[in-house]
Design a protein around this motif. Sequence first.
Motif, short mmCIF file in Angstrom:
data_model
loop_
_atom_site.label_atom_id
_atom_site.label_comp_id
_atom_site.label_asym_id
_atom_site.label_seq_id
_atom_site.Cartn_x
_atom_site.Cartn_y
_atom_site.Cartn_z
N ALA A 92 0.82 -1.21 0.00
CA ALA A 92 0.00 0.00 0.00
C ALA A 92 0.85 1.26 0.00
CB ALA A 92 -0.93 0.00 1.21
N HIS A 93 2.17 1.09 -0.21
CA HIS A 93 3.12 2.20 -0.27
C HIS A 93 3.28 2.91 1.07
CE1 HIS A 93 3.22 1.67 -4.60
NE2 HIS A 93 1.91 1.81 -4.64
N GLN A 94 2.97 2.19 2.16
CA GLN A 94 3.22 2.73 3.50
C GLN A 94 4.65 2.40 3.91
OE1 GLN A 94 1.08 4.52 5.47
NE2 GLN A 94 -0.29 4.54 3.71
N PRO A 95 5.43 3.41 4.35
CA PRO A 95 6.82 3.13 4.73
C PRO A 95 6.90 2.27 5.99
CG PRO A 95 6.21 5.39 5.26
CD PRO A 95 5.07 4.83 4.46
N LEU A 96 7.73 1.24 5.95
CA LEU A 96 7.90 0.33 7.08
C LEU A 96 9.24 0.53 7.76
CD1 LEU A 96 6.50 -2.95 5.45
CD2 LEU A 96 5.27 -1.24 6.80
N TRP A 97 10.29 0.71 6.97
CA TRP A 97 11.64 0.97 7.52
C TRP A 97 12.28 2.11 6.74
CZ3 TRP A 97 10.24 -4.23 6.81
CH2 TRP A 97 10.20 -5.02 7.98
N LEU A 98 13.03 2.94 7.46
CA LEU A 98 13.90 3.93 6.85
C LEU A 98 15.32 3.44 7.02
CD1 LEU A 98 14.60 6.75 5.66
CD2 LEU A 98 14.64 7.59 8.01
N ILE A 99 16.08 3.40 5.93
CA ILE A 99 17.45 2.88 5.96
C ILE A 99 18.39 3.95 5.41
CG2 ILE A 99 19.00 1.07 5.10
CD1 ILE A 99 16.48 -0.71 4.81
N GLU A 100 19.43 4.27 6.18
CA GLU A 100 20.44 5.26 5.78
C GLU A 100 21.81 4.60 5.82
OE1 GLU A 100 18.95 9.53 7.28
OE2 GLU A 100 19.49 8.16 8.88
N LEU A 101 22.62 4.89 4.80
CA LEU A 101 23.95 4.31 4.69
C LEU A 101 25.00 5.40 4.81
CD1 LEU A 101 22.01 2.21 3.20
CD2 LEU A 101 24.07 1.45 2.04
N SER A 102 25.95 5.20 5.71
CA SER A 102 27.14 6.05 5.76
C SER A 102 28.30 5.21 5.25
CB SER A 102 27.39 6.53 7.20
OG SER A 102 27.83 5.45 8.01
N ASP A 103 29.51 5.73 5.39
CA ASP A 103 30.68 5.00 4.90
C ASP A 103 30.88 3.67 5.62
OD1 ASP A 103 31.20 7.00 3.12
OD2 ASP A 103 32.68 8.00 4.38
N ASN A 104 30.52 3.64 6.92
CA ASN A 104 30.83 2.46 7.72
C ASN A 104 29.63 1.78 8.35
OD1 ASN A 104 33.72 2.86 7.40
ND2 ASN A 104 33.53 4.55 8.86
N HIS A 105 28.47 2.44 8.32
CA HIS A 105 27.33 1.89 9.05
C HIS A 105 26.06 1.93 8.22
CE1 HIS A 105 30.13 3.11 12.32
NE2 HIS A 105 29.71 1.99 12.87
N ILE A 106 25.08 1.15 8.67
CA ILE A 106 23.73 1.16 8.12
C ILE A 106 22.80 1.48 9.27
CG2 ILE A 106 21.94 -0.15 6.91
CD1 ILE A 106 24.18 -2.02 5.92
N PHE A 107 22.08 2.60 9.18
CA PHE A 107 21.15 3.00 10.22
C PHE A 107 19.74 2.62 9.78
CE2 PHE A 107 24.74 5.94 10.25
CZ PHE A 107 25.18 5.79 11.56
N THR A 108 19.07 1.81 10.60
CA THR A 108 17.73 1.34 10.25
C THR A 108 16.74 1.76 11.32
OG1 THR A 108 17.99 -0.81 11.37
CG2 THR A 108 18.72 -0.67 9.08
N ARG A 109 15.55 2.14 10.88
CA ARG A 109 14.49 2.54 11.82
C ARG A 109 13.17 1.94 11.39
NH1 ARG A 109 12.79 8.74 13.01
NH2 ARG A 109 14.57 8.62 14.43
N ALA A 110 12.47 1.30 12.32
CA ALA A 110 11.13 0.80 12.06
C ALA A 110 10.13 1.93 12.25
CB ALA A 110 10.80 -0.36 13.00
#
Length: 232
Positions: free
Chosen positions: A135-153
């Motif tokens: 339904a195009h509802q966001p479930l996770w936001l994912i951000e990438l830096s040089d060394n890490h992956i930041f994830t948010r539910a």
Amino acid sequence: MNYAKETLCNALAAEYVLGTLKGKARQRYETLMMENQTIRETTWLWEQHLNGLGEGLKPVQPPPSVWNNIQQKLGWVAQSDNVVTLKPEKSNSKRWQVLAGLSTAAVLLIVLLMPLTQPTVEPNISSVAVVTDQAHQPLWLIELSDNHIFTRATSNLVAQQNKDYELWMVPDDGSAPVSLGLLPKTGDVQLVRPSQLTLAGVSALAVSIEPLGGSPSGSPTEVLYISPLTKV
């Protein structure tokens, strides 16, 4: 109106998250979020940055009359005939006018100084992905830096407690997906970014549903969602 223009997109996203975008303009923006992935990603980025600023503010307890007035306006409680509506003091009126003006000024200032205010945890976020459902509802936001992956539910996620959700890198050379770790069911989780995870070598990110603890075979058991990576 060119919503793809970066300055306009950031200004609208900041106003939406702050709550100063109201009425039909807010409805139009919510429709645009459903249709445009860039706008969705920009909105979730601003939510992260502005919520971080809000956490540093000291809570203020409003007087009981505020909640009572809200209930009366919504029709939840009847207003007594002997209730006399008091006119707000001029000082309070001026104070709210000042606060409204400061909110608008804050949006403009944040947009102008965005390169300075964005780096809160990692100063070099290079790409983002928003995992959405059917339904195009966001479930996770994912951000990438040089060394890490930041994830948010997000609050849209209705997690299965007897299952885990695993994030995968899908290489563009057709080789097997690479596990990046388990996604959070609530809140945030920081993962280590593998060296081979670059925009040039990845066609998409995938989310699979797995037994508790992750995939027992080293491969996705059942892929639920696929999301492209977007450079920022």
